[in-house]
Every structure is written in structure tokens, then in C-alpha cells.
Write a protein that holds these residues in place. Structure first.
Motif, short mmCIF file in Angstrom:
data_model
loop_
_atom_site.label_atom_id
_atom_site.label_comp_id
_atom_site.label_asym_id
_atom_site.label_seq_id
_atom_site.Cartn_x
_atom_site.Cartn_y
_atom_site.Cartn_z
N GLY A 213 52.34 -76.32 -7.72
CA GLY A 213 51.42 -77.46 -7.47
C GLY A 213 49.97 -76.97 -7.64
N GLY A 214 49.11 -78.06 -6.63
CA GLY A 214 47.63 -77.79 -6.81
C GLY A 214 47.21 -76.54 -6.24
N VAL A 215 46.11 -75.75 -6.68
CA VAL A 215 45.52 -74.74 -6.13
C VAL A 215 44.54 -75.25 -5.07
CG1 VAL A 215 44.30 -72.68 -6.51
CG2 VAL A 215 45.68 -73.63 -8.21
N SER A 216 44.97 -74.87 -3.63
CA SER A 216 44.37 -75.48 -2.55
C SER A 216 42.86 -75.10 -2.23
CB SER A 216 45.09 -75.16 -1.20
OG SER A 216 45.24 -73.80 -1.10
N ALA A 217 42.50 -73.56 -2.90
CA ALA A 217 41.25 -73.10 -2.77
C ALA A 217 40.44 -73.82 -3.56
CB ALA A 217 41.26 -71.54 -3.16
N THR A 218 40.82 -74.11 -5.05
CA THR A 218 40.02 -74.94 -5.79
C THR A 218 39.89 -76.24 -5.35
OG1 THR A 218 40.66 -73.53 -7.71
CG2 THR A 218 39.89 -75.75 -8.05
N GLN A 219 40.91 -76.87 -4.88
CA GLN A 219 40.64 -78.44 -4.40
C GLN A 219 39.70 -78.46 -3.41
OE1 GLN A 219 44.69 -79.15 -3.51
NE2 GLN A 219 45.17 -79.80 -5.59
N ASP A 220 39.85 -77.43 -2.21
CA ASP A 220 39.14 -77.62 -1.29
C ASP A 220 37.38 -77.16 -1.36
OD1 ASP A 220 41.34 -77.99 0.48
OD2 ASP A 220 41.37 -76.12 1.16
N ALA A 221 37.29 -76.25 -2.32
CA ALA A 221 35.84 -76.16 -2.89
C ALA A 221 35.20 -77.13 -3.54
CB ALA A 221 36.00 -74.82 -3.80
N LEU A 222 36.01 -77.94 -4.46
CA LEU A 222 35.53 -79.18 -5.04
C LEU A 222 35.23 -80.31 -4.25
CD1 LEU A 222 37.79 -79.35 -8.24
CD2 LEU A 222 35.29 -78.31 -8.16
N ALA A 223 35.83 -80.12 -2.91
CA ALA A 223 35.75 -81.15 -2.02
C ALA A 223 34.30 -81.10 -1.12
CB ALA A 223 36.99 -81.34 -0.98
N ASN A 224 33.95 -79.69 -1.15
CA ASN A 224 32.77 -79.39 -0.30
C ASN A 224 31.57 -79.05 -0.85
OD1 ASN A 224 34.16 -79.51 2.57
ND2 ASN A 224 35.54 -78.34 1.54
#
Length: 334
Positions: free
Chosen positions: A85-96
Motif C-alpha cells: 500500500g501507501g508509503v507512509s513516510a512519503t505521504q506524511d512528508a507531502l502533507a507537511n
């Protein structure tokens, strides 16, 4: 193209700065290294990166920092895997990190091998180096063939193999098969991944820039926060898409982090923000959500045309707006 050494990158930038010529400043692309990673394979698919300087970094944060600081024109990062599934480190970085844009996506088939230093046999393996995502994708094979093994996490798939030369804590590593072409390692077992159809999706991220033109085979990425933790809030968010005929190819929740029950959603919507149905959905989201992060509209990696019902054609939305304007203007109807 292989990654340029750090000192070569610094020297190239210094020379360009000394000449005070913007035209001579090298275009640098960052990627999760070292050379031989799946991320490098994804970057090799970018025509604009051919012949440019490639900078190897250690993690997603460093890659995106290169972009925001202007050190790199873009960074290639993994965002989703077909197994995990999604790569959480990437998703969180893009959110912040503000003002980032996804300008392209690329698919890489993921295959793994168990590698070791010369002289090591499969029966000698008791501890394995592996990136956590790779380890999860090979867990069944490892448990079946090395039931008592231990695991040491690594920062990348290539780093797991290179660590075998720096320490004897591990006997083998999960790594890309081609690692043996670059380093003195031998393959103990091929195709150790549990899913032979595994694919990782990578995105090329740049600073906020002009949108690519619609191609008819596009994807729009967003991060959307729910306004509050209450019954029906998620349904209301999804209705912004469903009532406009916009399909979602990715919907994944991530905790915002400020309180329990507070979530943001990472979304990939089929279509381009310049498509009327997608634009109208974003307007609905803006009215509904306290925070909508637009990450970009870009061509799909598979170039598959987006399918939708005819009543959601651009012309239908345009005609409806023209009809409303005519009502407001008091024009004759019929």
C-alpha cells in the motif's frame, strides 16, 4: 546513468556559482540511493533527467529538502506499493511540506534476491539485512526457508547489501538482483519475493510549477482533512467525487497527529484538475474541508485513458453553468 559522487556535485555547483551564470548551474535530480536502487530505476525512466546530475540521498526527507531548498530541480520518491500500500513516510512528508507538486509517476516491477558475501551458503544464514518494506514482501519465503532468522532493518534495498561489507552482524541481505553486477556479492536465492507481480509506484516531485496539460489519461493527487470526527463526515467527503463521476484509485487515511480521531486522507482521483468534473469536485472539497492540499495533476504511468459516464463530460458542466447565468440574467428560456 549512475549517481555522481557528492564531491563532484559540490564542485559542479561551485563552478557554476563562481561564473555567476544561471545557464551553467547543473540540473540535479535527487533519489533514494545508493546506485542500484529501485528508485534509481524509476528516475532512469524520466527523459528530462537523462544526462543530468543525479544526487543519491538517504531518505525521503532529504530528497524533498533538496527540492524545497533549490538544490535539486526534482526528487524521485516511492509513494505506493501494490503489496504494502501507501508509503507512509512519503505521504506524511507531502502533507507537511508546502508548495510541492507531483509532476509525473513511474512504475517499477519489484524483484528481490537473497545475496551474501562470497563463501556464505544458504545454510550459514541466521541474520538478514533488509529494508522494512522489502522484508515484509519477502516474509513468507524467509519464514519457509530460514525459519529461525533474525532481521536488521536497513535504509534502502542497496544499503542492506552494502552493510554486509561493513559488519558481520548479518549473513545475507534482501536486495535487487542486479546488485551483484556492481559489488562482490553472490546470489543465494532468486525471486524471494512473495508476490511476483509486485510493483512500486514512484512520483517525481518538484516545487510548485505550471500544470502539465491534460492528456485524457491523467491522475490528480490530493490530501484532504475531515472537518471533524463525526458520523457521516467521510461519506460527505467521498460524495464530492461520486456525485461528479470522479473515480478514486487511492484512498488512504493517515493520522494528523494532534489528537485521536483526527485524520487526513491521501487521495488519487482519475482525471486532471482542468477537467470540469475534477475541478467541480475540488470546489466541493474546498467548501467541505478545513485543509485541502493539491499535490498535482499529471499523466498516469500506464497511459490508460480515464473512463467516465457521458453525463460528466466537460460540455455538460459548461452548459449547466451557462444555463444558470441565463437565469440570473433574466434571459428567455426555451
Amino acid at each position: 546513468m549512475s549517481a555522481a559522487p557528492e564531491e563532484a556535485i559540490e564542485e559542479a555547483v561551485a563552478v557554476a556559482a563562481a561564473s555567476q551564470s544561471i545557464a551553467e548551474v547543473p540540473e540535479i535530480y535527487s533519489y533514494l540511493g545508493p546506485t542500484g536502487t529501485f528508485t534509481e530505476a524509476a528516475l532512469a525512466q524520466v527523459p528530462e533527467a537523462v544526462g543530468k546530475v543525479w544526487r543519491s540521498v538517504n531518505n525521503v526527507g532529504e530528497a524533498l529538502d533538496d527540492v524545497t531548498s533549490g538544490r535539486s530541480v526534482a526528487a524521485m520518491i516511492a509513494i505506493e506499493n501494490s503489496v504494502e500500500g501507501g508509503v507512509s513516510a512519503t505521504q506524511d512528508a507531502l502533507a507537511n511540506i508546502p508548495n510541492l507538486r507531483i509532476i509525473g509517476e513511474y512504475l517499477v516491477k519489484v524483484q528481490f534476491a537473497l545475496v551474501a558475501r562470497p563463501g556464505i551458503e544458504l545454510k550459514d544464514v541466521h541474520v538478514v539485512n533488509a529494508h522494512p518494506v522489502a522484508y515484509a514482501q519477502c516474509r513468507n519465503w524467509l519464514e519457509a526457508n530460514l525459519p529461525t532468522h533474525g532481521h536488521i532493518p536497513s535504509t534502502s534495498n542497496v544499503a542492506s547489501a552494502l552493510a554486509l561489507f561493513d559488519s558481520d552482524l548479518a549473513d545475507a541481505a534482501i536486495a535487487p538482483p542486479r546488485i551483484v553486477e556492481h559489488h562482490d556479492l553472490r546470489v543465494l536465492a532468486e525471486n524471494v519475493g512473495d508476490n511476483q507481480n509486485a510493483v512500486t509506484r514512484f512520483v517525481l516531485v518538484s516545487r510548485a510549477a505550471r500544470l502539465p496539460e491534460p492528456t485524457g489519461a491523467d491522475k490528480t493527487s490530493l490530501i484532504v482533512e475531515l472537518p471533524e470526527d463525526r458520523s457521516g463526515a467521510l461519506l460527505e467527503m467521498l460524495e464530492q467525487f461520486s456525485t461528479r463521476g470522479v473515480n478514486l484509485s487511492l484512498l488512504q487515511s493517515r493520522p494528523i497527529g494532534d489528537a485521536l480521531g483526527r485524520y487526513r486522507f491521501v487521495i488519487d482521483a482519475d482525471g486532471h484538475v482542468l477537467d470540469e468534473r475534477v475541478a467541480d469536485a475540488l470546489l466541493g472539497l474546498r467548501r467541505f474541508s478545513p485543509n485541502v492540499i493539491f499535490l498535482g495533476s499529471y499523466p498516469r504511468a500506464d497511459r490508460a485513458p480515464v473512463e467516465y459516464i457521458e453525463r460528466y463530460d466537460d460540455e455538460v458542466f459548461i452548459e449547466a453553468r451557462d444555463w444558470l447565468r441565463s437565469l440570473i440574467a433574466g434571459e428567455p428560456q426555451g
